[in-house]
Design an enzyme around this catalytic site. Structure first.
Site, PDB file in Angstrom:
ATOM      1  N   TYR A 146       0.856  -1.189   0.000  1.00 50.04           N
ATOM      2  CA  TYR A 146       0.000   0.000   0.000  1.00 50.04           C
ATOM      3  C   TYR A 146       0.884   1.228   0.000  1.00 50.04           C
ATOM      4  O   TYR A 146       1.830   1.320   0.780  1.00 50.04           O
ATOM      5  CB  TYR A 146      -0.892   0.002   1.246  1.00 50.04           C
ATOM      6  CG  TYR A 146      -1.818   1.202   1.350  1.00 50.04           C
ATOM      7  CD1 TYR A 146      -2.881   1.356   0.467  1.00 50.04           C
ATOM      8  CD2 TYR A 146      -1.632   2.164   2.337  1.00 50.04           C
ATOM      9  CE1 TYR A 146      -3.737   2.445   0.574  1.00 50.04           C
ATOM     10  CE2 TYR A 146      -2.482   3.256   2.448  1.00 50.04           C
ATOM     11  CZ  TYR A 146      -3.534   3.393   1.559  1.00 50.04           C
ATOM     12  OH  TYR A 146      -4.375   4.470   1.673  1.00 50.04           O
ATOM     13  N   ASP A 241       9.288   3.115  -0.089  1.00 44.14           N
ATOM     14  CA  ASP A 241       8.205   3.737   0.663  1.00 44.14           C
ATOM     15  C   ASP A 241       8.418   3.363   2.130  1.00 44.14           C
ATOM     16  O   ASP A 241       8.040   2.282   2.561  1.00 44.14           O
ATOM     17  CB  ASP A 241       6.851   3.233   0.152  1.00 44.14           C
ATOM     18  CG  ASP A 241       5.693   3.829   0.948  1.00 44.14           C
ATOM     19  OD1 ASP A 241       5.956   4.496   1.969  1.00 44.14           O
ATOM     20  OD2 ASP A 241       4.533   3.617   0.545  1.00 44.14           O
ATOM     21  N   LYS A 269       3.968   9.194   8.692  1.00 41.21           N
ATOM     22  CA  LYS A 269       3.686   8.645  10.020  1.00 41.21           C
ATOM     23  C   LYS A 269       4.589   9.225  11.130  1.00 41.21           C
ATOM     24  O   LYS A 269       4.305  10.309  11.612  1.00 41.21           O
ATOM     25  CB  LYS A 269       3.696   7.123   9.960  1.00 41.21           C
ATOM     26  CG  LYS A 269       2.588   6.653   8.978  1.00 41.21           C
ATOM     27  CD  LYS A 269       2.107   5.243   9.116  1.00 41.21           C
ATOM     28  CE  LYS A 269       0.796   5.060   8.362  1.00 41.21           C
ATOM     29  NZ  LYS A 269       0.849   4.383   7.085  1.00 41.21           N
TER      30      LYS A 269
HETATM   31  C1  LIG Z   1       0.175   4.778   5.678  1.00 37.65           C
HETATM   32  C2  LIG Z   1       0.960   4.523   4.469  1.00 37.65           C
HETATM   33  C3  LIG Z   1       0.915   5.380   3.357  1.00 37.65           C
HETATM   34  C4  LIG Z   1      -0.061   6.504   3.258  1.00 37.65           C
HETATM   35  O1  LIG Z   1       0.113   7.492   4.198  1.00 37.65           O
HETATM   36  P1  LIG Z   1      -1.109   8.452   4.552  1.00 37.65           P
HETATM   37  O2  LIG Z   1      -0.505   9.438   5.486  1.00 37.65           O
HETATM   38  O3  LIG Z   1      -2.174   7.595   5.145  1.00 37.65           O
HETATM   39  O4  LIG Z   1      -1.548   9.081   3.278  1.00 37.65           O
HETATM   40  C5  LIG Z   1       1.800   5.152   2.320  1.00 37.65           C
HETATM   41  N1  LIG Z   1       2.653   4.129   2.348  1.00 37.65           N
HETATM   42  C6  LIG Z   1       2.718   3.271   3.378  1.00 37.65           C
HETATM   43  C7  LIG Z   1       3.722   2.174   3.361  1.00 37.65           C
HETATM   44  C8  LIG Z   1       1.855   3.434   4.459  1.00 37.65           C
HETATM   45  O5  LIG Z   1       1.872   2.548   5.458  1.00 37.65           O
END
Ligand SMILES: *Cc1c(COP(=O)(O)O)cnc(C)c1O
Length: 429
Positions: A146, A241, A269
């Protein structure tokens, strides 16, 4: 003893008149586990309290940002101080520089970066600049990973998209989705096969170096190294990511842990300390394409927001202290031993995975190494486990396909309480 959730139920009815599914982010609706979402009133340290006065040990931790726990005093103080000076100006501030310098210290691969307001924004923008740099259009991603909810990334995505049995989203035009190539996680042969024929079209490979949105899937030895090799060879931009793993698995993230230097990195985060913040950055020659230096447009009214910067900086200051990760690891080891012991004694078919302060219990007897193997889990059993643990005062993610997070605030007692409850629940299932 059954918990009373009357107020939460009433609030959910009101919320359903306002928000689709009564929530502002899908997994919060408890659709994958049944029952009524609990509405949170307050939280402190490792504990959350709902509007009916029930307390829980929290292993969701806002899905990752709260590595220090809820309402950490230093963070609250920094936030209050920042708020008193004004929370947004739409003009540069010293706090942005401090944040940038801290990030660069721990992520030297981020020679230039841009601060944004969410992980979604970070990945979306990183892909835009990767496309501009390579003058190619296609993006390769992995099934079950994701990367936020930008159109082209909602193809075979994890997190809520996986939970709701709809790994891709309606509303994403076929023509966008066609620009995204998906391959199974941990399958370097599949990557090689695609790259062999299509490399001239592939702008970037984006990967969660540790996959935390289909439960918790660790990279097989050689997988990330393989990606680095293949991308380098074919002029493909490698994007890590690290929205979840950044400052989580090590202060320098997965790239420090595995000693691999990506071309671009996305953060989110933890760097906001619980407030909205994200960042993307990497090689100077790639990032110099971003406006106003270059022709790739990307902007944000609240980018580098002083309140979020203050909370994030204070959080990173705390975790940058000597011994922080050792202490967190020692707590996580106790937790792992305890939960595994509960699984064994209750003779449950559960696979337990952990790296640092992230863990996941899959309700399956099979090893999990990609989306297909994760999807073999018994989600009905997980739902039963989740609901029983909630009754017992332990709050797990309301979905099998999410990672659990431990914070530095979880005490030995909190952990022991949780593993005792886990044994009790598993034995009765
Ligand atoms: C949470 C998450 C996102 C998205 O971040 P948001 O602040 O919710 O838009 C992207 N990549 C990873 C790996 C994530 O866990």
């Amino acid at each position: 003893m059954r918990k009373n959730w009357r107020t939460s139920k009433k609030l959910f009815q009101r919320a359903e008149e306002l928000f689709p599914g009564g929530v502002n982010s899908p997994v919060r609706a408890f659709k994958a586990v049944g029952g009524n979402p609990i509405f949170i009133d307050t939280a402190y340290g490792a504990k959350i309290f709902d509007v009916d006065g029930n307390g829980y040990i929290d292993y969701v931790m806002s899905w990752g940002p709260l590595i220090l726990g809820h309402a950490h005093k230093d963070v609250v103080d920094a936030l209050t101080e920042a708020a008193e000076d004004g929370v947004t100006f739409g003009a540069p501030t010293l706090l942005e520089i401090k944040m940038g310098e801290i990030i660069q210290k721990y992520y030297p691969s981020m020679e230039r970066m841009r601060l944004v307001s969410s992980g979604t924004e970070a990945t979306m923008s990183a892909i835009r600049v990767a496309r501009a740099f390579t003058k190619r259009d296609k993006v390769m991603k992995f099934e079950g990973c994701y990367h936020g909810h930008a159109d082209g990334l909602l193809v075979k995505a994890g997190s809520g998209a996986a939970t709701h049995g709809q790994p891709s989203s309606l509303g994403v035009p076929q023509s966008y989705a066609q620009e995204t190539i998906t391959v199974p996680y941990n399958d370097i042969k599949a990557v090689e096969a695609v790259v062999q024929t299509d490399w001239k079209d592939i702008a970037c490979i984006i990967v969660e170096p540790i996959a935390a949105n289909m439960g918790l899937v660790l990279p097989k030895p050689g997988f990330l190294e393989g990606l680095r090799e293949i991308t380098e060879k074919h002029g493909i931009v490698l994007i890590f990511d690290e929205v979840v793993t950044g400052f989580r698995v090590a202060v320098g993230g997965a790239q420090e842990l595995y000693d691999i230097k990506p071309d671009l990195t996305c953060l989110g985060k933890i760097i906001g300390g619980g407030l909205p913040a994200g960042a993307y950055g990497g090689k100077k020659e790639i990032m110099s394409l971003v406006s106003p230096d270059g022709p790739v447009y990307q902007a944000g009214t609240l980018s580098g927001n002083p309140a979020a910067m203050a909370a994030g900086i204070e959080t990173i200051k705390n975790i940058g202290r000597k011994g922080f990760y050792d202490l967190l690891e020692s707590k996580a080891e106790i937790l792992e031993a305890g939960f595994k012991d509960a699984i064994k004694r209750a003779k449950a078919d559960i696979k337990f995975y952990r790296i640092g302060s992230m863990f996941c219990q899959y309700f399956t007897e099979h090893d999990v190494y990609d989306y297909e193997t994760a999807a073999k889990s018994d989600t009905k059993l997980y739902a039963e486990y989740f609901r029983s643990m909630l009754e017992e005062g332990v709050y797990f993610p309301p979905s099998q396909f999410e990672t659990c997070f431990l914070s530095i605030s979880h005490s030995k007692y909190d952990i022991q309480f949780s593993m005792r409850k886990s044994y009790k629940v598993l034995r009765n299932m």
